[in-house]
Design a protein around this motif. Structure first.
Motif, PDB file in Angstrom:
ATOM      1  N   PHE A 196      13.532   2.595  10.544  1.00 48.97           N
ATOM      2  CA  PHE A 196      12.211   2.042  10.826  1.00 48.97           C
ATOM      3  C   PHE A 196      12.317   0.717  11.573  1.00 48.97           C
ATOM      4  N   GLU A 197      13.213  -0.157  11.155  1.00 50.09           N
ATOM      5  CA  GLU A 197      13.354  -1.456  11.822  1.00 50.09           C
ATOM      6  C   GLU A 197      13.790  -1.289  13.273  1.00 50.09           C
ATOM      7  N   TYR A 233      13.252   1.438  15.101  1.00 49.73           N
ATOM      8  CA  TYR A 233      12.086   2.032  15.764  1.00 49.73           C
ATOM      9  C   TYR A 233      11.031   0.980  16.067  1.00 49.73           C
ATOM     10  N   ARG A 234      10.672   0.171  15.061  1.00 56.87           N
ATOM     11  CA  ARG A 234       9.591  -0.799  15.205  1.00 56.87           C
ATOM     12  C   ARG A 234       9.868  -1.783  16.338  1.00 56.87           C
ATOM     13  N   VAL A 273       7.264  -1.631  19.463  1.00 57.84           N
ATOM     14  CA  VAL A 273       6.397  -2.774  19.750  1.00 57.84           C
ATOM     15  C   VAL A 273       6.535  -3.168  21.220  1.00 57.84           C
ATOM     16  N   ASP A 287       2.834  -6.494  18.236  1.00 54.46           N
ATOM     17  CA  ASP A 287       3.450  -6.736  16.935  1.00 54.46           C
ATOM     18  C   ASP A 287       2.385  -6.866  15.843  1.00 54.46           C
ATOM     19  N   PHE A 320       1.044  -3.407  14.918  1.00 53.97           N
ATOM     20  CA  PHE A 320       1.984  -2.664  14.084  1.00 53.97           C
ATOM     21  C   PHE A 320       1.989  -3.201  12.655  1.00 53.97           C
ATOM     22  N   ARG A 321       1.981  -4.511  12.513  1.00 53.23           N
ATOM     23  CA  ARG A 321       1.983  -5.101  11.168  1.00 53.23           C
ATOM     24  C   ARG A 321       0.708  -4.764  10.396  1.00 53.23           C
ATOM     25  N   GLY A 376       5.673  -1.168   5.949  1.00 54.56           N
ATOM     26  CA  GLY A 376       6.696  -0.413   6.682  1.00 54.56           C
ATOM     27  C   GLY A 376       6.625   1.072   6.373  1.00 54.56           C
ATOM     28  N   TRP A 420       5.151   9.688  13.802  1.00 54.78           N
ATOM     29  CA  TRP A 420       4.384   8.923  12.822  1.00 54.78           C
ATOM     30  C   TRP A 420       3.029   9.601  12.684  1.00 54.78           C
TER      31      TRP A 420
END
Length: 150
Positions: free
Chosen positions: A11-12, A14-15, A19, A42, A45-46, A52, A74
């Protein structure tokens, strides 16, 4: 092709990439100025994924070929009957080999298991390859925004 829940480490990765790509797309179509676009992306997304991969009603999956991750998607449950595909990504090296079609079939299967009756998604107008894939998978346009430069 196998599909499994995305790990926190995946995930990290990907994120970070998503972003940047999301900001770039919004700049490309003229929605956002380049300055500040990364921060806007960002923030979105947050707000969508505050926890997460553990965010309630948001399901992030890794698409694998053997041990190798070759893509992701997703899928969110919006109101128990409606779903929203926020993102689908496949590595460029495997595009055009049927993985997109297989991914769309898997999304349908998972959506049904989650009780979703309809699924929506957004695609940027210039992304003709993705639009063709979605149309072949049975998606239809429900609204169109058009723009002209003066």
């Amino acid at each position: 092709m196998d599909v499994r829940e995305m790990t926190e480490e995946e995930f990290e990765i990907y994120r970070t990439r998503a972003v940047a790509e999301y900001a770039e797309e919004h700049v490309k179509v003229g929605d956002w100025e380049e300055e500040g676009a990364l921060e806007k992306a960002d923030a979105e997304f947050r707000s969508l994924l505050p926890d997460g991969v553990h965010t309630k009603e948001h399901h992030l999956f890794s698409i694998c070929e053997g041990e190798k991750v070759i893509g992701m998607f997703w899928l969110a449950v919006i109101d128990k009957k409606k779903g929203w595909i926020y993102d689908i990504k496949l590595e460029e090296s495997i595009r055009g080999k049927g993985y997109g079609k297989e991914t769309m079939t898997e999304i349908d299967r998972l959506g049904k298991n989650l009780g979703i009756r309809t699924i929506r998604l957004h695609v940027f107008g210039h992304n003709h390859i993705a639009r063709q894939l979605y149309e072949k998978a049975g998606y239809r346009e429900t609204n169109v925004i058009m723009e002209k430069e003066l």
